[in-house]
Design an enzyme around this catalytic site. Structure first.
Site, PDB file in Angstrom:
ATOM      1  N   SER A  60      86.294   8.333 -46.052  1.00 10.83           N
ATOM      2  CA  SER A  60      87.382   8.048 -45.101  1.00 10.83           C
ATOM      3  C   SER A  60      88.364   9.216 -45.100  1.00 10.83           C
ATOM      4  O   SER A  60      88.293  10.106 -45.961  1.00 10.83           O
ATOM      5  CB  SER A  60      88.115   6.770 -45.510  1.00 10.83           C
ATOM      6  OG  SER A  60      88.871   7.019 -46.688  1.00 10.83           O
ATOM      7  N   ASP A  97      83.940   8.381 -42.202  1.00  6.03           N
ATOM      8  CA  ASP A  97      84.310   7.025 -41.796  1.00  6.03           C
ATOM      9  C   ASP A  97      85.634   7.082 -41.024  1.00  6.03           C
ATOM     10  O   ASP A  97      86.609   7.668 -41.501  1.00  6.03           O
ATOM     11  CB  ASP A  97      84.464   6.197 -43.091  1.00  6.03           C
ATOM     12  CG  ASP A  97      84.527   4.712 -42.852  1.00  6.03           C
ATOM     13  OD1 ASP A  97      84.008   4.248 -41.823  1.00  6.03           O
ATOM     14  OD2 ASP A  97      85.092   4.006 -43.712  1.00  6.03           O
ATOM     15  N   HIS A  98      85.670   6.492 -39.854  1.00  9.59           N
ATOM     16  CA  HIS A  98      86.897   6.419 -39.034  1.00  9.59           C
ATOM     17  C   HIS A  98      87.536   7.785 -38.763  1.00  9.59           C
ATOM     18  O   HIS A  98      88.748   7.952 -38.926  1.00  9.59           O
ATOM     19  CB  HIS A  98      87.949   5.501 -39.699  1.00  9.59           C
ATOM     20  CG  HIS A  98      87.515   4.070 -39.766  1.00  9.59           C
ATOM     21  ND1 HIS A  98      87.530   3.228 -38.683  1.00  9.59           N
ATOM     22  CD2 HIS A  98      87.038   3.339 -40.801  1.00  9.59           C
ATOM     23  CE1 HIS A  98      87.075   2.035 -39.037  1.00  9.59           C
ATOM     24  NE2 HIS A  98      86.759   2.076 -40.322  1.00  9.59           N
ATOM     25  N   ASP A 119      86.302   7.257 -34.233  1.00  4.90           N
ATOM     26  CA  ASP A 119      86.897   5.949 -33.979  1.00  4.90           C
ATOM     27  C   ASP A 119      87.992   6.072 -32.923  1.00  4.90           C
ATOM     28  O   ASP A 119      89.140   6.383 -33.225  1.00  4.90           O
ATOM     29  CB  ASP A 119      87.468   5.379 -35.287  1.00  4.90           C
ATOM     30  CG  ASP A 119      88.104   4.007 -35.088  1.00  4.90           C
ATOM     31  OD1 ASP A 119      88.147   3.535 -33.929  1.00  4.90           O
ATOM     32  OD2 ASP A 119      88.542   3.406 -36.079  1.00  4.90           O
ATOM     33  N   HIS A 193      89.378  -5.093 -42.072  1.00  9.17           N
ATOM     34  CA  HIS A 193      89.390  -4.317 -43.308  1.00  9.17           C
ATOM     35  C   HIS A 193      90.268  -4.974 -44.388  1.00  9.17           C
ATOM     36  O   HIS A 193      91.201  -5.684 -44.071  1.00  9.17           O
ATOM     37  CB  HIS A 193      89.907  -2.905 -43.032  1.00  9.17           C
ATOM     38  CG  HIS A 193      88.995  -2.115 -42.153  1.00  9.17           C
ATOM     39  ND1 HIS A 193      89.243  -1.851 -40.837  1.00  9.17           N
ATOM     40  CD2 HIS A 193      87.785  -1.544 -42.413  1.00  9.17           C
ATOM     41  CE1 HIS A 193      88.250  -1.149 -40.319  1.00  9.17           C
ATOM     42  NE2 HIS A 193      87.347  -0.943 -41.254  1.00  9.17           N
ATOM     43  N   GLY A 194      89.939  -4.687 -45.630  1.00  6.98           N
ATOM     44  CA  GLY A 194      90.803  -5.099 -46.734  1.00  6.98           C
ATOM     45  C   GLY A 194      90.419  -6.430 -47.359  1.00  6.98           C
ATOM     46  O   GLY A 194      89.353  -6.994 -47.077  1.00  6.98           O
ATOM     47  N   HIS A 229      82.016  -3.181 -39.423  1.00 13.29           N
ATOM     48  CA  HIS A 229      83.005  -2.722 -40.405  1.00 13.29           C
ATOM     49  C   HIS A 229      83.629  -3.948 -41.064  1.00 13.29           C
ATOM     50  O   HIS A 229      83.360  -5.085 -40.677  1.00 13.29           O
ATOM     51  CB  HIS A 229      84.096  -1.903 -39.698  1.00 13.29           C
ATOM     52  CG  HIS A 229      83.661  -0.517 -39.389  1.00 13.29           C
ATOM     53  ND1 HIS A 229      84.219   0.576 -39.990  1.00 13.29           N
ATOM     54  CD2 HIS A 229      82.691  -0.052 -38.570  1.00 13.29           C
ATOM     55  CE1 HIS A 229      83.618   1.663 -39.532  1.00 13.29           C
ATOM     56  NE2 HIS A 229      82.689   1.317 -38.677  1.00 13.29           N
ATOM     57  N   GLY A 230      84.468  -3.699 -42.048  1.00  6.56           N
ATOM     58  CA  GLY A 230      85.245  -4.797 -42.641  1.00  6.56           C
ATOM     59  C   GLY A 230      84.376  -5.924 -43.161  1.00  6.56           C
ATOM     60  O   GLY A 230      84.682  -7.097 -42.972  1.00  6.56           O
ATOM     61  N   SER A 232      83.330  -6.687 -46.401  1.00  9.06           N
ATOM     62  CA  SER A 232      83.353  -7.106 -47.810  1.00  9.06           C
ATOM     63  C   SER A 232      83.464  -8.629 -47.875  1.00  9.06           C
ATOM     64  O   SER A 232      84.052  -9.258 -46.990  1.00  9.06           O
ATOM     65  CB  SER A 232      84.549  -6.476 -48.531  1.00  9.06           C
ATOM     66  OG  SER A 232      84.233  -5.146 -48.892  1.00  9.06           O
TER      67      SER A 232
HETATM   68  P1  13P Z   1      86.021  -3.633 -46.176  1.00 13.11           P
HETATM   69  O1  13P Z   1      87.493  -3.400 -46.316  1.00 13.11           O
HETATM   70  O2  13P Z   1      85.748  -5.048 -45.732  1.00 13.11           O
HETATM   71  O3  13P Z   1      85.249  -3.283 -47.377  1.00 13.11           O
HETATM   72  O4  13P Z   1      85.503  -2.690 -44.978  1.00 13.11           O
HETATM   73  C1  13P Z   1      85.205  -1.342 -45.219  1.00 13.11           C
HETATM   74  C2  13P Z   1      84.961  -0.561 -43.972  1.00 13.11           C
HETATM   75  O5  13P Z   1      84.822  -1.079 -42.885  1.00 13.11           O
HETATM   76  C3  13P Z   1      84.870   0.897 -44.114  1.00 13.11           C
HETATM   77  O6  13P Z   1      84.784   1.537 -42.874  1.00 13.11           O
HETATM   78  O1  G3H Z   2      87.565   1.379 -43.399  1.00 10.93           O
HETATM   79  C1  G3H Z   2      88.228   1.931 -44.234  1.00 10.93           C
HETATM   80  C2  G3H Z   2      87.901   2.075 -45.648  1.00 10.93           C
HETATM   81  O2  G3H Z   2      88.052   0.889 -46.343  1.00 10.93           O
HETATM   82  C3  G3H Z   2      88.676   3.224 -46.215  1.00 10.93           C
HETATM   83  O3  G3H Z   2      89.967   2.892 -46.560  1.00 10.93           O
HETATM   84  O4  G3H Z   2      91.540   4.577 -45.594  1.00 10.93           O
HETATM   85  O5  G3H Z   2      92.101   3.340 -47.719  1.00 10.93           O
HETATM   86  O6  G3H Z   2      90.323   5.103 -47.705  1.00 10.93           O
HETATM   87  P1  G3H Z   2      91.056   4.063 -46.916  1.00 10.93           P
HETATM   88 ZN    ZN Z   3      85.866   0.516 -41.288  1.00 16.53          ZN
END
Ligand code: 13P
Ligand code: G3H
Ligand code: ZN
Length: 331
Positions: A60, A97-98, A119, A193-194, A229-230, A232
């Site tokens: 990221s 990423d992003h 993104d 996310h998160g 994405h997101g 977890s």
């Molecule tokens: P999580 O925060 O759900 O792990 O998502 C990560 C993500 O989308 C990274 O691009």
């Molecule tokens: O999608 C984002 C990832 O979880 C990266 O998060 O910007 O805190 O590194 P970060």
């Molecule tokens: Zn993401």
């Protein structure tokens, strides 16, 4: 000093094209795991190597700021060499990423990344198409894959922030993919996310993802790689360890694993996971330091955290993504 350009092929990395073709065919998702440091990378290489899973290592912008893009690229290159040395024959992609600008994507492409995400989800539709297209054109000359995004995920990342979901509009996806030429598309169907993905009191109240949108997108795009994405799951086991050892993570909930499995059956080819890895590492570090307040050797707590992360990755690949054992079909 001008940096020398390097192709991902020289580094032994793979782009995502074959990975996704096989994932489409065999209905599994390639894991997109984020890294910021050595221990996370070791856990990913060992976990994916032992489970024979293809893997996309994600960097990221926050990771670049923390660890330096060049350092992370060398780390990934080291990961490829380590995998070989261990006898693992798995394709490894290095992915931005992003990415939030053409220049950033270009810089990663020029420095050995095999895949980038542009993104533009926060931009208006035409502007998103315009910049994504520009990235695709540049990436194509180097055989680098491009992931794009349509729709906005609620939640907070360091560089992309939104308070509300804007679900992907299935009426736009065909036009967007045709006009941008992207290799995969991240869509918004209710993930975020998160560690706080839902405002609910208990896990039984977590709503379903918008599988209706996913199916509609699938209908419009046919066999085209879709990314979530997101994703977890915010496993209770680790949240509990954190809270029992001085942490304060209240009402942290993620995407139930059965919903992710369902998503893979509906054509999702890449699933992004970062938060779950962070939770595992934090849980183990907190547990060890609480039990051993005199400890000050990072290897004594980061080593076990790395081992637990590897275990989690093996379980995710096997039980959630279905990517275990699939590397042999990606040649
Ligand atoms: P999580 O925060 O759900 O792990 O998502 C990560 C993500 O989308 C990274 O691009
Ligand atoms: O999608 C984002 C990832 O979880 C990266 O998060 O910007 O805190 O590194 P970060
Ligand atoms: Zn993401």
């Amino acid at each position: 000093m001008k940096k020398k350009m390097v192709s991902f092929k020289e580094l032994g990395l793979s782009n995502t094209k074959k990975m996704f073709a096989v994932a489409q065919d065999k209905k599994f998702a390639v894991p997109g795991y984020n890294i910021n440091n050595l221990e996370q990378l070791q856990a990913i290489i060992m976990g994916c190597g032992e489970s024979e899973s293809p893997v996309i290592i994600q960097i990221s912008q926050g990771a670049r700021d923390y660890a330096n893009q060049t350092m992370l690229r060398y780390l990934a290159q080291g990961g490829v060499e380590m995998a070989k040395e261990q006898g693992f024959d798995i394709p490894i992609a290095l992915h931005l990423d992003h990415g939030n600008s053409f220049d950033l994507c270009k810089s990663c492409i020029d420095n050995g990344f095999s895949s980038v995400m542009y993104d533009g989800s926060h931009l208006d539709y035409e502007e998103n198409i315009k910049v994504t297209r520009k990235v695709v054109e540049y990436a194509a000359s180097r055989d680098v894959s491009v992931e794009a995004e349509l729709g906005v995920l609620a939640g907070i990342e360091e560089h992309v922030k939104s308070d509300v979901h804007k679900y992907t509009d299935p009426d736009q996806v065909e036009d967007f993919v045709n006009r941008t030429g992207c290799d995969s598309l991240a869509i918004a169907i209710g993930t975020s996310h998160g560690a706080y993905k839902f405002k609910v009191e208990k896990s039984e109240d977590i709503p379903e993802l918008r599988f209706d949108i996913l199916q509609e997108v699938r209908k419009r795009l046919g066999n085209f790689p879709i990314v979530l994405h997101g994703s977890s799951s915010v496993l209770k086991e680790y949240v509990d360890i954190i809270n029992q050892n001085g942490g304060q993570l209240e009402k942290a909930f993620g995407i139930p694993e059965e919903q992710l499995r369902k998503a893979t059956q509906f054509g999702v080819s890449k699933i992004n996971i970062d938060t779950d890895g962070r939770l595992v590492v934090t849980a183990i570090v907190r547990k060890i330091l609480t039990a051993n307040p005199k400890e000050f050797d990072p290897r004594k707590y980061l080593g076990p955290a790395r081992d637990e992360l590897k275990k989690l990755i093996i379980l995710k690949n096997k039980n959630v993504l279905g990517s275990s054992g699939q590397a042999r079909y990606i040649k």
